[in-house]
Design an enzyme around this catalytic site. Structure first.
Site, short mmCIF file in Angstrom:
data_model
loop_
_atom_site.label_atom_id
_atom_site.label_comp_id
_atom_site.label_asym_id
_atom_site.label_seq_id
_atom_site.Cartn_x
_atom_site.Cartn_y
_atom_site.Cartn_z
N LYS A 54 0.84 -1.20 0.00
CA LYS A 54 0.00 0.00 0.00
C LYS A 54 0.88 1.25 0.00
O LYS A 54 0.66 2.18 -0.77
CB LYS A 54 -0.95 -0.02 1.21
CG LYS A 54 -2.08 -1.02 1.03
CD LYS A 54 -2.89 -1.25 2.31
CE LYS A 54 -3.94 -2.34 2.03
NZ LYS A 54 -4.74 -2.70 3.21
N GLN A 98 -4.40 -1.17 9.42
CA GLN A 98 -4.52 -2.52 8.87
C GLN A 98 -5.19 -3.46 9.87
O GLN A 98 -4.84 -3.47 11.06
CB GLN A 98 -3.13 -3.04 8.48
CG GLN A 98 -3.13 -4.36 7.74
CD GLN A 98 -3.75 -4.28 6.34
OE1 GLN A 98 -3.81 -3.21 5.73
NE2 GLN A 98 -4.20 -5.40 5.84
N ASP A 121 -10.53 3.54 3.98
CA ASP A 121 -11.06 2.17 3.96
C ASP A 121 -12.59 2.17 3.86
O ASP A 121 -13.19 1.15 3.55
CB ASP A 121 -10.70 1.46 5.28
CG ASP A 121 -9.49 0.54 5.16
OD1 ASP A 121 -9.28 -0.02 4.07
OD2 ASP A 121 -8.79 0.38 6.17
N1 GUN Z 1 -7.23 -6.37 6.14
C1 GUN Z 1 -7.64 -7.10 5.07
N2 GUN Z 1 -8.20 -6.29 4.15
C2 GUN Z 1 -8.14 -5.03 4.64
C3 GUN Z 1 -8.54 -3.77 4.14
O1 GUN Z 1 -9.10 -3.62 3.04
N3 GUN Z 1 -8.29 -2.70 4.96
C4 GUN Z 1 -7.71 -2.84 6.17
N4 GUN Z 1 -7.53 -1.74 6.90
N5 GUN Z 1 -7.32 -4.00 6.66
C5 GUN Z 1 -7.54 -5.09 5.90
#
Ligand code: GUN
Length: 286
Positions: A54, A98, A121
């Site tokens: 990311k 995350q 998100d």
């Molecule tokens: N863990 C798995 N997928 C995601 C996501 O799209 N965002 C976040 N913050 N954590 C995740």
């Protein structure tokens, strides 16, 4: 006849290209790049890889990006402190914590502390409420990516029967709402749905988001359906596979996403899209 493959890798590349171009234009107009701050607590192997990607992808798109790596022992109060600091920093446009978080930290508490205007998100209750009422602000990245895939392969959603298998807050529920907003007739199915194959066979658009390897097979697919597979699982011999038995389903579907190379790359591309959108809204009140 075998289905056409929806090339998520190529479409994600296209989305990232669009974002990169718009980021350059944003910088020229507003004098600074959009900023994304990613927070990782602990050392979950998958999360380490995801967060690194990311941060790297944001940098490649011309954004300012930072990865905050906190130890597993971080307290909830310490994490909330960092989130509040990022909320207050005018150069931070997007905050992503995350998931999953260590067990001693309440996920809801953390997600609700993120400034909704920086919630790239789309997990904050305000953003899910806006999506629910048809006034989307920031939409979760994976369902957003699935909608783009459907658009790219020319799916006409108006009046179509859509079945979403899975009811998570991250994928299933927002996916159903996005399909509804495009005038599909939507069913959310899940592990307790009776006669799941029959329900799925109603679907012109079938979205699988259950997290169980190859759970949906030929028996679940209506001839000519578009199949979107959100699952990322491993088979017993360690190979990546989706929630759909690809080889079986592709003989009945008209279009289908592979795993890997389908939905996966779209999630990160849509995170870039959301970060730019959040920055644009914050700086120009657009
Ligand atoms: N863990 C798995 N997928 C995601 C996501 O799209 N965002 C976040 N913050 N954590 C995740």
């Amino acid at each position: 006849m075998s289905a056409q493959i929806i090339d998520g890798k190529a479409i994600a590349q296209k989305v990232r290209g669009e974002v990169t171009q718009n980021v350059a234009e944003f910088v020229a107009r507003l004098g600074r790049p959009p900023g994304l701050d990613v927070v990782l607590v602990g050392e979950n192997q998958a999360s380490v890889v995801y967060t690194r990607n990311k941060e790297k992808t944001a940098t490649e798109a011309g954004m300012r990006s930072r990865l905050h790596k906190l130890p597993e022992s971080t307290s909830e109060a310490e994490l909330l402190d960092l989130v509040r600091q990022l909320n207050a920093d005018p150069n931070v446009d997007g905050i992503l914590v995350q998931l999953p978080l260590p067990k001693h930290i309440r996920e809801d508490r953390v997600l609700e502390t993120i400034d909704p205007s920086k919630d790239v998100d789309g997990f904050h209750a305000l953003n899910s409420g806006l999506l629910m009422s048809g006034r989307p602000a920031l939409v979760p990245c994976t369902p957003l990516g699935c909608m783009r895939l459907l658009k790219e392969c020319g799916t006409d959603l108006k009046g179509a029967r859509a079945v979403v298998v899975g009811r998570s807050n991250i994928v299933g529920k927002p996916m159903a709402l996005l399909l509804l907003a495009e005038h599909a007739t939507v069913t959310i199915a899940h592990s307790r749905t009776k006669d799941l194959p029959a329900v799925c066979r109603e679907a012109d658009v079938l979205v699988a988001a259950v997290g169980k390897a190859k759970m949906l097979g030929a028996d679940h697919v209506k001839p000519g359906a578009v199949v979107i597979d959100v699952g990322i699982n491993r088979t017993d011999d360690g190979k990546l596979c989706g929630d759909v038995d690809f080889d079986a389903a592709k003989e009945k579907a008209s279009w289908i996403t592979p795993v890997p190379g389908g939905v996966g790359p779209m999630t990160i591309a849509c995170l870039m899209y959301n970060t730019l959108l959040a920055a644009e809204r914050r700086l120009t009140s657009a």
